[in-house]
Design a protein around this motif. Structure first.
Motif, mmCIF file in Angstrom:
data_model
loop_
_atom_site.group_PDB
_atom_site.id
_atom_site.type_symbol
_atom_site.label_atom_id
_atom_site.label_comp_id
_atom_site.label_asym_id
_atom_site.label_seq_id
_atom_site.Cartn_x
_atom_site.Cartn_y
_atom_site.Cartn_z
ATOM 1 N N PRO A 44 33.723 -23.034 -67.278
ATOM 2 C CA PRO A 44 33.629 -22.253 -68.510
ATOM 3 C C PRO A 44 34.326 -20.904 -68.357
ATOM 4 O O PRO A 44 34.487 -20.407 -67.220
ATOM 5 N N PRO A 45 34.758 -20.284 -69.455
ATOM 6 C CA PRO A 45 35.408 -18.976 -69.352
ATOM 7 C C PRO A 45 34.447 -17.916 -68.838
ATOM 8 O O PRO A 45 33.242 -17.982 -69.077
ATOM 9 N N GLN A 46 34.979 -16.968 -68.123
ATOM 10 C CA GLN A 46 34.169 -15.890 -67.560
ATOM 11 C C GLN A 46 33.695 -14.964 -68.670
ATOM 12 O O GLN A 46 34.481 -14.495 -69.491
ATOM 13 N N ALA A 47 32.383 -14.699 -68.707
ATOM 14 C CA ALA A 47 31.822 -13.785 -69.704
ATOM 15 C C ALA A 47 32.188 -12.345 -69.354
ATOM 16 O O ALA A 47 32.459 -12.017 -68.194
ATOM 17 N N SER A 48 32.159 -11.480 -70.374
ATOM 18 C CA SER A 48 32.583 -10.093 -70.174
ATOM 19 C C SER A 48 31.672 -9.339 -69.208
ATOM 20 O O SER A 48 32.106 -8.386 -68.561
ATOM 21 N N ASN A 49 30.405 -9.748 -69.111
ATOM 22 C CA ASN A 49 29.464 -9.050 -68.229
ATOM 23 C C ASN A 49 29.336 -9.703 -66.850
ATOM 24 O O ASN A 49 28.503 -9.308 -66.050
ATOM 25 N N GLU A 50 30.163 -10.702 -66.579
ATOM 26 C CA GLU A 50 30.092 -11.406 -65.300
ATOM 27 C C GLU A 50 31.128 -10.867 -64.315
ATOM 28 O O GLU A 50 32.273 -10.583 -64.680
ATOM 29 N N LYS A 51 30.715 -10.761 -63.073
ATOM 30 C CA LYS A 51 31.633 -10.442 -61.975
ATOM 31 C C LYS A 51 31.784 -11.686 -61.116
ATOM 32 O O LYS A 51 30.825 -12.442 -60.938
ATOM 33 N N VAL A 52 32.968 -11.903 -60.597
ATOM 34 C CA VAL A 52 33.209 -13.093 -59.793
ATOM 35 C C VAL A 52 33.615 -12.690 -58.382
ATOM 36 O O VAL A 52 34.425 -11.787 -58.178
ATOM 37 N N THR A 53 33.029 -13.360 -57.399
ATOM 38 C CA THR A 53 33.394 -13.200 -56.003
ATOM 39 C C THR A 53 33.986 -14.516 -55.515
ATOM 40 O O THR A 53 33.355 -15.575 -55.650
ATOM 41 N N GLU A 71 24.984 -7.850 -63.568
ATOM 42 C CA GLU A 71 24.211 -6.707 -63.099
ATOM 43 C C GLU A 71 22.978 -6.529 -63.978
ATOM 44 O O GLU A 71 23.071 -6.586 -65.211
ATOM 45 N N GLU A 72 21.834 -6.342 -63.360
ATOM 46 C CA GLU A 72 20.597 -6.125 -64.100
ATOM 47 C C GLU A 72 19.670 -5.220 -63.307
ATOM 48 O O GLU A 72 19.865 -4.998 -62.108
ATOM 49 N N GLN A 73 18.649 -4.700 -64.000
ATOM 50 C CA GLN A 73 17.684 -3.826 -63.345
ATOM 51 C C GLN A 73 16.434 -4.591 -62.967
ATOM 52 O O GLN A 73 15.929 -5.393 -63.743
ATOM 53 N N ARG A 74 15.937 -4.309 -61.761
ATOM 54 C CA ARG A 74 14.695 -4.909 -61.311
ATOM 55 C C ARG A 74 13.512 -4.130 -61.874
ATOM 56 O O ARG A 74 13.679 -3.099 -62.524
ATOM 57 N N ALA A 75 12.306 -4.640 -61.640
ATOM 58 C CA ALA A 75 11.100 -3.986 -62.161
ATOM 59 C C ALA A 75 10.940 -2.574 -61.605
ATOM 60 O O ALA A 75 10.378 -1.688 -62.268
ATOM 61 N N GLY A 79 19.018 -1.425 -59.451
ATOM 62 C CA GLY A 79 19.960 -2.412 -59.951
ATOM 63 C C GLY A 79 20.222 -3.507 -58.936
ATOM 64 O O GLY A 79 20.032 -3.319 -57.729
ATOM 65 N N ARG A 80 20.624 -4.655 -59.408
ATOM 66 C CA ARG A 80 20.988 -5.758 -58.511
ATOM 67 C C ARG A 80 21.958 -6.677 -59.226
ATOM 68 O O ARG A 80 22.059 -6.686 -60.458
ATOM 69 N N ASP A 81 22.691 -7.421 -58.443
ATOM 70 C CA ASP A 81 23.591 -8.440 -58.984
ATOM 71 C C ASP A 81 22.904 -9.793 -58.887
ATOM 72 O O ASP A 81 22.616 -10.264 -57.785
ATOM 73 N N ARG A 82 22.636 -10.395 -60.028
ATOM 74 C CA ARG A 82 21.946 -11.687 -60.054
ATOM 75 C C ARG A 82 22.965 -12.813 -60.241
ATOM 76 O O ARG A 82 23.789 -12.775 -61.152
ATOM 77 N N TYR A 102 22.232 -21.090 -62.650
ATOM 78 C CA TYR A 102 20.980 -20.597 -62.080
ATOM 79 C C TYR A 102 20.172 -19.841 -63.134
ATOM 80 O O TYR A 102 20.733 -19.197 -64.026
ATOM 81 N N ASP A 103 18.838 -19.930 -62.998
ATOM 82 C CA ASP A 103 17.958 -19.234 -63.936
ATOM 83 C C ASP A 103 17.718 -17.792 -63.482
ATOM 84 O O ASP A 103 18.370 -17.304 -62.543
ATOM 85 N N ALA A 104 16.778 -17.109 -64.133
ATOM 86 C CA ALA A 104 16.518 -15.695 -63.849
ATOM 87 C C ALA A 104 16.022 -15.472 -62.427
ATOM 88 O O ALA A 104 16.127 -14.362 -61.901
ATOM 89 N N ARG A 105 15.472 -16.521 -61.795
ATOM 90 C CA ARG A 105 14.997 -16.403 -60.413
ATOM 91 C C ARG A 105 16.028 -16.910 -59.402
ATOM 92 O O ARG A 105 15.719 -17.096 -58.237
ATOM 93 N N GLU A 106 17.217 -17.172 -59.901
ATOM 94 C CA GLU A 106 18.309 -17.697 -59.085
ATOM 95 C C GLU A 106 17.974 -19.063 -58.506
ATOM 96 O O GLU A 106 18.403 -19.417 -57.401
ATOM 97 N N GLU A 107 17.231 -19.851 -59.259
ATOM 98 C CA GLU A 107 16.969 -21.240 -58.894
ATOM 99 C C GLU A 107 17.852 -22.147 -59.751
ATOM 100 O O GLU A 107 18.095 -21.864 -60.926
ATOM 101 N N ARG A 108 18.296 -23.228 -59.150
ATOM 102 C CA ARG A 108 19.141 -24.164 -59.904
ATOM 103 C C ARG A 108 18.412 -24.683 -61.134
ATOM 104 O O ARG A 108 17.265 -25.103 -61.052
ATOM 105 N N GLU A 109 19.132 -24.680 -62.266
ATOM 106 C CA GLU A 109 18.574 -25.312 -63.452
ATOM 107 C C GLU A 109 19.502 -26.381 -64.025
ATOM 108 O O GLU A 109 19.058 -27.254 -64.762
#
Length: 203
Positions: A44-53, A71-75, A79-82, A102-109
């Motif tokens: 799929p095309p890369q979203a504007s908020n996605e970074k690729v390594t 990039e998102e903020q933890r509780a 910040g962290r890269d999910r 991957y879902d919000a917990r970085e588990e395969r979905e």
């Protein structure tokens, strides 16, 4: 031309136009169906908020793994890269063959595969809590799922298939102890089982 003849010709032309417009509408609907059934791209095309390594796992100086993060903020406010997606080129031809989401917990979905290396998704595994629960496949390459497999506790429990391409399941297999227990078939196309047969393994 007498007025009656003109009237008859006029009606005929209206009828022809009506038929033509019906055909156009029908073609348009068919085109829409084909468009909706277009196979999903494996990359799929890369979203504007996605970074690729990019990673080179076979040291051939070409990337074969692409990891996408947002990039998102933890509780705690840090910040962290999910990780949201990972793409892999498993035959090293420079093209993606497997895409894992991957879902919000970085588990395969969801894990999509291109089995014939044409750039389109042919098979998708679905996961719940990192455990495979379902697999969907497009066996005839028309962009629509025609085979479904359901898993319970990691083991195959049931398969369903649309064998004639009408969009309706007409074949069922129920599995027990890693083998087919019984088979159901829809012979008249109404979506219901008409014939059951049971597996009788040789003693």
């Amino acid at each position: 031309m007498p007025s009656m003849s003109k009237w008859v010709v006029g009606l005929a032309l209206v009828g022809l136009c009506g038929c033509a417009s019906d055909k156009v509408a029908q073609k348009s609907e068919e085109a829409q169906e084909r468009e909706q059934a277009a196979p999903e791209s494996i990359q799929p095309p890369q979203a504007s908020n996605e970074k690729v390594t990019k990673k080179d796992t076979n040291t051939d100086q070409k990337p074969d793994v692409w990891v996408y993060t947002v990039e998102e903020q933890r509780a705690d406010g840090q910040g962290r890269d999910r990780m949201v997606r990972k793409e892999m080129d498993i035959n090293w031809d420079g093209r993606v063959d497997i895409t894992t989401y991957y879902d919000a917990r970085e588990e395969r979905e969801r894990e999509a595969m291109d089995l014939d290396y044409d750039g389109k998704v042919d098979s998708v595994f679905f996961y719940e809590k990192n455990v495979n629960v379902r697999r969907e496949r497009d066996l005839n390459g028309d962009g629509r799922v025609d085979s479904w497999s359901y898993y319970e506790k990691g083991k195959l429990a049931r398969t369903e298939r649309d064998s004639n391409g009408d969009g309706r399941v007409d074949y069922w297999e129920y599995w027990e102890n890693d083998q087919v227990d019984r088979i159901g078939e829809d012979l008249d196309g109404d979506g219901n089982v008409d014939k059951w047969s049971r597996n009788t393994p040789a003693e």
